[in-house]
Write a protein that holds these residues in place. Structure first.
Motif, PDB file in Angstrom:
ATOM      1  N   THR A 157       0.838  -1.206   0.000  1.00  0.00           N
ATOM      2  CA  THR A 157       0.000   0.000   0.000  1.00  0.00           C
ATOM      3  C   THR A 157       0.871   1.253   0.000  1.00  0.00           C
ATOM      4  O   THR A 157       0.638   2.178  -0.780  1.00  0.00           O
ATOM      5  CB  THR A 157      -0.941  -0.002   1.225  1.00  0.00           C
ATOM      6  N   TRP A 158       1.877   1.287   0.853  1.00  0.00           N
ATOM      7  CA  TRP A 158       2.742   2.453   0.952  1.00  0.00           C
ATOM      8  C   TRP A 158       3.499   2.681  -0.357  1.00  0.00           C
ATOM      9  O   TRP A 158       3.537   3.798  -0.875  1.00  0.00           O
ATOM     10  CB  TRP A 158       3.719   2.280   2.118  1.00  0.00           C
ATOM     11  N   ASN A 160       2.746   1.653  -3.365  1.00  0.00           N
ATOM     12  CA  ASN A 160       1.791   2.031  -4.404  1.00  0.00           C
ATOM     13  C   ASN A 160       1.464   3.523  -4.297  1.00  0.00           C
ATOM     14  O   ASN A 160       1.498   4.250  -5.296  1.00  0.00           O
ATOM     15  CB  ASN A 160       0.519   1.187  -4.287  1.00  0.00           C
ATOM     16  N   ASN A 161       1.171   3.977  -3.090  1.00  0.00           N
ATOM     17  CA  ASN A 161       0.844   5.390  -2.883  1.00  0.00           C
ATOM     18  C   ASN A 161       2.033   6.296  -3.195  1.00  0.00           C
ATOM     19  O   ASN A 161       1.864   7.359  -3.799  1.00  0.00           O
ATOM     20  CB  ASN A 161       0.349   5.624  -1.461  1.00  0.00           C
ATOM     21  N   LYS A 165       2.291   9.211  -6.052  1.00  0.00           N
ATOM     22  CA  LYS A 165       2.687  10.581  -5.711  1.00  0.00           C
ATOM     23  C   LYS A 165       3.840  11.055  -6.589  1.00  0.00           C
ATOM     24  O   LYS A 165       3.847  12.196  -7.058  1.00  0.00           O
ATOM     25  CB  LYS A 165       3.090  10.670  -4.237  1.00  0.00           C
TER      26      LYS A 165
END
Length: 177
Positions: A157-158, A160-161, A165
């Motif tokens: 998740t991190w 991917n985010n 960004k």
């Protein structure tokens, strides 16, 4: 992707049920393709590497340890074949393509997907690119990607985010020029 079902289908394929390959392929082809695409940076070559991956993997299926991560095993084969492809291509004499051919291959506008894929491959680390492609392009859930790559879901998740960004910031900066 249900990893337990994938393992069952691999066992069925080993036992001689050729129909099990359909499920195996459907569950893993996008992962294999994007892993190859990251390395070779060419869609046609990535398709060739993907096909070769399945041929090699099925021929060496006895070397796969049942119960481990089949998708990760397959992805590792794809990456190795892709690296071999790049090395081989580097040894061959390259042909000078016209600028027009390159434009058709990669696209000219920031909204075209080939441009975004190429930009992502240039900006992101390998694991960020792979996660981004699997989550955003291939449509896997982060939980599924975490299983495929053997990572905690929080890490997926991190990353991917963070990848999103980075791309967004770069595109904003490019658009502001």
């Amino acid at each position: 992707m249900d990893s337990a079902k994938l393992e069952r289908k691999v066992a069925e394929y080993r036992a001689g049920d050729g129909r099990a390959f359909d499920y195996i392929y459907e569950c893993t082809n996008r992962t294999v393709y994007f892993a190859a695409l990251y390395v070779v940076r060419d869609r046609a070559a990535a398709e060739d590497v993907t096909q070769e991956t399945y041929l090699r993997a099925l021929a060496a299926l006895d070397s796969y340890a049942a119960g481990t991560n089949f998708a990760a095993w397959l992805t590792r084969i794809a990456k190795n074949l892709a690296l071999n492809h790049v090395k081989k291509r580097g040894r061959e004499q390259t042909t000078d393509f016209s600028d027009e051919a390159e434009i058709r291959k990669y696209g000219t506008h920031e909204t075209e997907l080939p441009y975004i894929f190429d930009l992502a491959a240039k900006l992101l680390k390998e694991d960020e690119y792979e996660i981004l492609m699997l989550c955003q392009v291939a449509g896997y859930r982060r939980r599924e990607v975490a299983q495929m790559l053997g990572m905690p879901i929080g890490t997926v998740t991190w990353k991917n985010n963070e990848a999103l960004k980075k791309l967004k910031a770069h595109l904003k900066k490019e658009g502001g020029r």
